[in-house]
Design a protein around this motif. Sequence first.
Motif, PDB file in Angstrom:
ATOM      1  N   PRO A 174       0.755  -1.354  -0.044  1.00 42.41           N
ATOM      2  CA  PRO A 174       0.119  -0.039   0.072  1.00 42.41           C
ATOM      3  C   PRO A 174       0.887   1.174  -0.011  1.00 42.41           C
ATOM      4  CG  PRO A 174      -0.132  -1.112   2.119  1.00 42.41           C
ATOM      5  CD  PRO A 174       0.520  -1.953   1.279  1.00 42.41           C
ATOM      6  N   ALA A 175       2.119   1.412   0.295  1.00 45.09           N
ATOM      7  CA  ALA A 175       2.741   2.583   0.590  1.00 45.09           C
ATOM      8  C   ALA A 175       3.829   2.825  -0.701  1.00 45.09           C
ATOM      9  CB  ALA A 175       3.815   2.394   1.873  1.00 45.09           C
ATOM     10  N   ALA A 176       3.713   2.085  -1.612  1.00 44.87           N
ATOM     11  CA  ALA A 176       4.525   2.047  -2.644  1.00 44.87           C
ATOM     12  C   ALA A 176       4.275   3.434  -3.484  1.00 44.87           C
ATOM     13  CB  ALA A 176       4.389   0.920  -3.709  1.00 44.87           C
ATOM     14  N   GLY A 177       5.229   4.139  -3.759  1.00 42.73           N
ATOM     15  CA  GLY A 177       5.081   5.308  -4.797  1.00 42.73           C
ATOM     16  C   GLY A 177       4.632   6.509  -3.857  1.00 42.73           C
ATOM     17  N   ARG A 183       2.282   8.007   3.246  1.00 35.77           N
ATOM     18  CA  ARG A 183       2.591   7.076   4.223  1.00 35.77           C
ATOM     19  C   ARG A 183       2.007   6.793   5.573  1.00 35.77           C
ATOM     20  NH1 ARG A 183       7.593   3.991   2.262  1.00 35.77           N
ATOM     21  NH2 ARG A 183       7.790   4.780  -0.136  1.00 35.77           N
ATOM     22  N   GLU A 184       2.257   8.177   6.326  1.00 33.39           N
ATOM     23  CA  GLU A 184       1.867   8.265   7.468  1.00 33.39           C
ATOM     24  C   GLU A 184       0.344   7.807   7.683  1.00 33.39           C
ATOM     25  OE1 GLU A 184       2.529  11.724  10.508  1.00 33.39           O
ATOM     26  OE2 GLU A 184       4.204  11.316   9.555  1.00 33.39           O
ATOM     27  N   HIS A 185      -0.476   8.675   6.702  1.00 33.31           N
ATOM     28  CA  HIS A 185      -1.790   8.319   6.854  1.00 33.31           C
ATOM     29  C   HIS A 185      -2.173   6.977   6.505  1.00 33.31           C
ATOM     30  CE1 HIS A 185      -6.037   9.545   6.291  1.00 33.31           C
ATOM     31  NE2 HIS A 185      -6.220   8.993   5.102  1.00 33.31           N
ATOM     32  N   THR A 186      -1.548   6.210   5.682  1.00 31.12           N
ATOM     33  CA  THR A 186      -1.957   4.896   5.137  1.00 31.12           C
ATOM     34  C   THR A 186      -1.498   4.070   6.509  1.00 31.12           C
ATOM     35  OG1 THR A 186      -1.034   5.422   3.030  1.00 31.12           O
ATOM     36  CG2 THR A 186      -1.293   3.179   3.541  1.00 31.12           C
TER      37      THR A 186
END
Length: 246
Positions: A174-177, A183-186
């Motif tokens: 999920p964090a790719a790109g 990323r933090e929100h993800t």
Amino acid sequence: MSTLLEVSGVSVTFDGFRAINNLSFQIGEAELRVVIGPNGAGKTTFMDIITGKTRPDEGRVIWGEKSLSLLGLSEAKIAQAGIGRKFQKPTVFEDQTVHENLLMALQNKRGWLRVLFYRTSTDDLQKVEDLAVEIGLHHDLSRKAGELSHGQKQWLEIGMLLAQEPRLLLVDEPAAGMTPQEREHTTDLLLQAARTRAVVVVEHDMEFVRRLNCKVTVLHEGSVLAEGSLDHVTSNQDVIDVYLGR
Ligand code: ADP
């Protein structure tokens, strides 16, 4: 924590090559788990087994309190049973708004015939609002999905999967790109999602894995090489040798 999915002793052979080798795995209700492993370790094939895309040569895949065997069920039936999967590339409807995408996903759960004849209820509208808040897109409901950033599209797709009310969500990298803020929100989104359903995240980015702060399963050559906290698995010499290369 009661077991939601139990995979035991599954193996898959492609043209004589054992991609999955006697793999066993369990995940409980509302558990967050990360699966890591080098390229070719079998992560995708493992997800394919759970979602019914690939049928193992041997082993068992047992689901839920009724111990339903998922083997032999179609991908659609497995999705209906409560397993959602998010691939790396987001597949949202770019010409539709965030609101329309979420509403469609919500109504899709009822089947296409009902979508055609069903009037949108205030309950549905409330659910769309709640989902938008959960994925952090409540200020973007009227924007076209095509205008969203890469990260926002990923969150929208996660929201569309959550709309189907899965009990287990499989998420591929999920964090790719993503930017550091995305990323933090993800991370927050996945932690929040795993409060009420099980989530399995396949991920390469170790910093991201650390933030998820959950049990990690390390795959290698189609089997589980190690399992436990990130600190536990990254101090395992076998893992260091095959995966971290230190
Ligand atoms: P990962 O997702 O961890 O990179 P995969 O599950 O994609 O690993 O692949 C595991 C192994 O199985 C790899 O060696 C890959 O080349 C092989 N493999 C995967 N799918 C097929 C297929 N359809 N036919 C032949 N080999 C495959």
